[in-house]
Design a protein around this motif. Structure first.
Motif, PDB file in Angstrom:
ATOM      1  N   GLY A  57     -46.916 -34.965   1.446  1.00 36.57           N
ATOM      2  CA  GLY A  57     -45.492 -35.217   1.311  1.00 36.57           C
ATOM      3  C   GLY A  57     -44.819 -35.693   2.580  1.00 36.57           C
ATOM      4  N   TRP A  58     -45.562 -35.713   3.687  1.00 33.47           N
ATOM      5  CA  TRP A  58     -44.979 -36.206   4.934  1.00 33.47           C
ATOM      6  C   TRP A  58     -44.792 -37.715   4.871  1.00 33.47           C
ATOM      7  N   THR A  59     -43.745 -38.211   5.507  1.00 32.01           N
ATOM      8  CA  THR A  59     -43.551 -39.652   5.607  1.00 32.01           C
ATOM      9  C   THR A  59     -44.486 -40.212   6.680  1.00 32.01           C
ATOM     10  N   THR A  60     -44.632 -41.535   6.702  1.00 36.32           N
ATOM     11  CA  THR A  60     -45.444 -42.193   7.726  1.00 36.32           C
ATOM     12  C   THR A  60     -44.934 -41.852   9.118  1.00 36.32           C
ATOM     13  N   GLU A  61     -43.614 -41.845   9.289  1.00 31.59           N
ATOM     14  CA  GLU A  61     -43.024 -41.538  10.588  1.00 31.59           C
ATOM     15  C   GLU A  61     -43.336 -40.106  11.009  1.00 31.59           C
ATOM     16  N   GLU A  62     -43.288 -39.175  10.060  1.00 26.29           N
ATOM     17  CA  GLU A  62     -43.569 -37.770  10.374  1.00 26.29           C
ATOM     18  C   GLU A  62     -45.035 -37.581  10.760  1.00 26.29           C
ATOM     19  N   ILE A  63     -45.931 -38.231  10.018  1.00 28.39           N
ATOM     20  CA  ILE A  63     -47.357 -38.150  10.344  1.00 28.39           C
ATOM     21  C   ILE A  63     -47.615 -38.705  11.735  1.00 28.39           C
ATOM     22  N   THR A  64     -46.994 -39.831  12.045  1.00 29.77           N
ATOM     23  CA  THR A  64     -47.186 -40.466  13.350  1.00 29.77           C
ATOM     24  C   THR A  64     -46.654 -39.588  14.473  1.00 29.77           C
ATOM     25  N   LYS A  65     -45.515 -38.955  14.227  1.00 32.92           N
ATOM     26  CA  LYS A  65     -44.903 -38.088  15.240  1.00 32.92           C
ATOM     27  C   LYS A  65     -45.810 -36.899  15.557  1.00 32.92           C
ATOM     28  N   VAL A  66     -46.350 -36.268  14.530  1.00 37.03           N
ATOM     29  CA  VAL A  66     -47.245 -35.131  14.733  1.00 37.03           C
ATOM     30  C   VAL A  66     -48.556 -35.594  15.375  1.00 37.03           C
ATOM     31  N   ILE A 128     -41.167 -42.735  18.509  1.00 32.98           N
ATOM     32  CA  ILE A 128     -41.904 -43.458  17.473  1.00 32.98           C
ATOM     33  C   ILE A 128     -41.092 -44.599  16.880  1.00 32.98           C
ATOM     34  N   LYS A 129     -39.797 -44.662  17.209  1.00 33.01           N
ATOM     35  CA  LYS A 129     -38.957 -45.729  16.684  1.00 33.01           C
ATOM     36  C   LYS A 129     -39.061 -46.955  17.579  1.00 33.01           C
ATOM     37  N   THR A 130     -38.885 -48.114  16.980  1.00 38.84           N
ATOM     38  CA  THR A 130     -38.971 -49.351  17.748  1.00 38.84           C
ATOM     39  C   THR A 130     -37.605 -49.931  18.053  1.00 38.84           C
ATOM     40  N   ASN A 131     -36.684 -49.794  17.124  1.00 38.70           N
ATOM     41  CA  ASN A 131     -35.339 -50.329  17.318  1.00 38.70           C
ATOM     42  C   ASN A 131     -34.423 -49.637  16.330  1.00 38.70           C
ATOM     43  N   THR A 144     -46.789 -51.133  15.412  1.00 40.52           N
ATOM     44  CA  THR A 144     -45.904 -50.477  16.362  1.00 40.52           C
ATOM     45  C   THR A 144     -46.545 -49.194  16.843  1.00 40.52           C
ATOM     46  N   ASN A 145     -47.039 -48.420  15.908  1.00 37.46           N
ATOM     47  CA  ASN A 145     -47.612 -47.129  16.245  1.00 37.46           C
ATOM     48  C   ASN A 145     -48.936 -47.237  16.981  1.00 37.46           C
ATOM     49  N   ALA A 146     -49.617 -48.347  16.843  1.00 36.10           N
ATOM     50  CA  ALA A 146     -50.866 -48.521  17.575  1.00 36.10           C
ATOM     51  C   ALA A 146     -50.618 -48.481  19.080  1.00 36.10           C
ATOM     52  N   LEU A 147     -49.476 -48.995  19.510  1.00 31.95           N
ATOM     53  CA  LEU A 147     -49.175 -49.022  20.934  1.00 31.95           C
ATOM     54  C   LEU A 147     -48.791 -47.652  21.479  1.00 31.95           C
ATOM     55  N   LEU A 148     -48.610 -46.657  20.623  1.00 36.09           N
ATOM     56  CA  LEU A 148     -48.288 -45.320  21.100  1.00 36.09           C
ATOM     57  C   LEU A 148     -49.437 -44.711  21.906  1.00 36.09           C
ATOM     58  N   PHE A 149     -50.649 -45.206  21.742  1.00 39.77           N
ATOM     59  CA  PHE A 149     -51.751 -44.649  22.517  1.00 39.77           C
ATOM     60  C   PHE A 149     -51.566 -44.941  24.004  1.00 39.77           C
ATOM     61  N   MET A 150     -50.718 -45.902  24.331  1.00 36.30           N
ATOM     62  CA  MET A 150     -50.420 -46.153  25.740  1.00 36.30           C
ATOM     63  C   MET A 150     -49.731 -44.937  26.365  1.00 36.30           C
ATOM     64  N   ASP A 151     -48.955 -44.193  25.573  1.00 36.11           N
ATOM     65  CA  ASP A 151     -48.359 -42.946  26.061  1.00 36.11           C
ATOM     66  C   ASP A 151     -49.450 -41.952  26.446  1.00 36.11           C
ATOM     67  N   VAL A 152     -50.500 -41.899  25.637  1.00 40.68           N
ATOM     68  CA  VAL A 152     -51.603 -40.963  25.882  1.00 40.68           C
ATOM     69  C   VAL A 152     -52.347 -41.340  27.163  1.00 40.68           C
ATOM     70  N   LEU A 153     -52.593 -42.638  27.358  1.00 40.44           N
ATOM     71  CA  LEU A 153     -53.264 -43.097  28.570  1.00 40.44           C
ATOM     72  C   LEU A 153     -52.396 -42.823  29.803  1.00 40.44           C
ATOM     73  N   ALA A 154     -51.084 -43.017  29.672  1.00 42.48           N
ATOM     74  CA  ALA A 154     -50.178 -42.725  30.779  1.00 42.48           C
ATOM     75  C   ALA A 154     -50.167 -41.230  31.087  1.00 42.48           C
ATOM     76  N   TYR A 155     -50.219 -40.415  30.035  1.00 44.94           N
ATOM     77  CA  TYR A 155     -50.242 -38.957  30.209  1.00 44.94           C
ATOM     78  C   TYR A 155     -51.506 -38.525  30.950  1.00 44.94           C
ATOM     79  N   ARG A 156     -52.621 -39.138  30.616  1.00 47.01           N
ATOM     80  CA  ARG A 156     -53.880 -38.833  31.313  1.00 47.01           C
ATOM     81  C   ARG A 156     -53.744 -39.138  32.807  1.00 47.01           C
ATOM     82  N   GLN A 157     -53.163 -40.291  33.117  1.00 47.27           N
ATOM     83  CA  GLN A 157     -52.941 -40.657  34.517  1.00 47.27           C
ATOM     84  C   GLN A 157     -52.011 -39.654  35.200  1.00 47.27           C
ATOM     85  N   TYR A 158     -50.994 -39.235  34.486  1.00 52.09           N
ATOM     86  CA  TYR A 158     -50.016 -38.292  35.021  1.00 52.09           C
ATOM     87  C   TYR A 158     -50.670 -36.944  35.336  1.00 52.09           C
TER      88      TYR A 158
END
Length: 398
Positions: A57-66, A128-131, A144-158
């Motif tokens: 029952g989760w929306t695509t946005e909710e799944i992506t956020k989690v 998770i929003k683009t605009n 759009t959500n594919a590019l969210l993995f860049m957050d994960v790579l940045a977090y690893r660097q951090y």
């Protein structure tokens, strides 16, 4: 149950994780797991630590956020060798404060006085929003959500350096865009999916514009800037997505992937694994991925929006009944709309009063966004179906 659109969902998420956390031997095992989940490709199909019954029952946005929270937490555990949720939440908020580019103001919406978990909920919801255009967002979520993995790579660097290297995210984004441009250039024939792919990436970027990218050649991309396996695998998979966006790959395209792999000093087996992984993922999930179902933009928008409207009404059914019951004129007009066409004056009244109701129900503020008023006919359409008792009473009183 976890409702990723309700305050407090992060605390519930961690409360349900006991004894369910996967253990990764190394960064490559971690990356494979994330790729298998679909997060790398922008369409999450599974979680390694959450049952399917929970996500129903989760929306695509909710799944992506989690999924974003879950993946950030996994890389935190991998690097720090600990799993304290409180420390993780604090470090993650610190990451987003440091990586937020100038002029990107979503952090200003987060109230400093609120709990750390609530602050992170607000950050992830905005991330998770683009605009602000609801129509554009409904078209773009697969890549759009594919590019969210860049957050994960940045977090690893951090986590490794206690800071993000200067211009790291800008450099990573520019490299991804250049590689995608080169991958598309390697095609003998361009398709409608390739044009859509460019638009989707363009709506996803934070620091660059696809149209300004001067792709040059692979040799000029300074790929040695990215030394870790997760970074290299991600760049390779982004190229693979661009090549396979039309559902098939030509010999020149596959050759490009092997050249990219060699340029990053990765062996042929890694390139083959990247190609095979995406091919299998698409074969298993193609019918469920909006990008590959794309045909008519208007139909795509309304199909996606209809699902969201039904879910939102169901979740807020009792509150909606209460608000509608307090507005006799609106109830009468909505009742009339089930068996005759309203005139222009009546339509304007319905629109105005429904928008006023949406202001009082936080989850329904979706309809107040730019373009959101186009969804009001959907809301009107589903109210009689989901609230039959209320409407029957009004019909009896006519």
């Amino acid at each position: 149950m976890i409702n990723p659109s309700a305050s407090g969902w992060i605390d519930k998420f961690f409360a349900q994780l006991k004894n369910k956390l996967p253990v990764y031997a190394n960064s490559h095992d971690f990356y494979r797991s994330v790729r298998d989940s679909g997060f790398i490709y922008g369409h999450v199909v599974s979680f390694s630590n959450i049952d399917a019954t929970v996500t129903k029952g989760w929306t695509t946005e909710e799944i992506t956020k989690v999924a974003l929270l879950n993946t950030l937490y996994d890389v935190y555990r991998l690097v720090e060798k600990q799993d304290d949720p409180k420390v993780f939440i604090s470090r993650t908020i610190a990451l987003y404060k440091e990586k937020t580019p100038e002029g990107f103001e979503f952090l200003k919406k987060v109230l400093p006085a609120s709990s750390l978990s609530h602050q992170l909920e607000e950050i992830l919801d905005e991330r998770i929003k683009t605009n602000s255009n609801i129509i554009s967002r409904s078209f773009s979520h697969i890549l759009t959500n594919a590019l969210l993995f860049m957050d994960v790579l940045a977090y690893r660097q951090y986590l490794i350096n206690n800071e993000i290297p200067a211009k790291y995210l800008k450099k990573l984004e520019e490299t991804v865009m250049s590689i995608v441009a080169l991958a598309l250039k390697a095609k003998d024939h361009r398709s409608e999916y390739d044009d859509l792919l460019i638009k989707l990436f363009e709506s996803s970027v934070r620091y660059t514009k696809f149209s300004t990218i001067n792709e040059g050649t692979l040799e000029k991309l300074e790929l040695d800037y990215f030394a870790s396996k997760p970074e290299k695998n991600y760049l390779l998979d982004m190229a693979g997505m661009a090549i396979w966006s039309d559902g098939k790959a030509q010999e020149t395209e596959i050759e490009f992937l092997y050249r990219l792999s060699a340029q990053m000093e990765m062996n042929d087996e890694i390139a083959a694994e990247s190609i095979a992984s995406f091919a299998v993922f698409i074969k298993m999930n193609r019918k469920e991925i909006p990008f590959f179902r794309y045909s008519n933009p208007v139909k795509h928008f309304y199909d996606h929006a209809s699902q969201s409207v039904v879910l939102l009404i169901n979740r807020n059914k009792n509150r909606l009944i209460k608000e509608l019951s307090n507005n006799g004129e609106l109830m009468l007009l909505l009742t009339h709309s089930t068996h005759r066409n309203l005139d222009e004056k009546e339509k304007k009244k319905v629109k105005k009063q429904l928008l006023e109701i949406c202001k009082t129900v936080p989850s329904l503020t979706l309809f107040l966004l730019p373009g959101g008023s186009l969804l009001l006919p959907l809301l009107i359409k589903f109210i009689p179906q989901l609230l039959p008792t209320v409407f029957n009473e009004n019909l009896d009183n006519e």
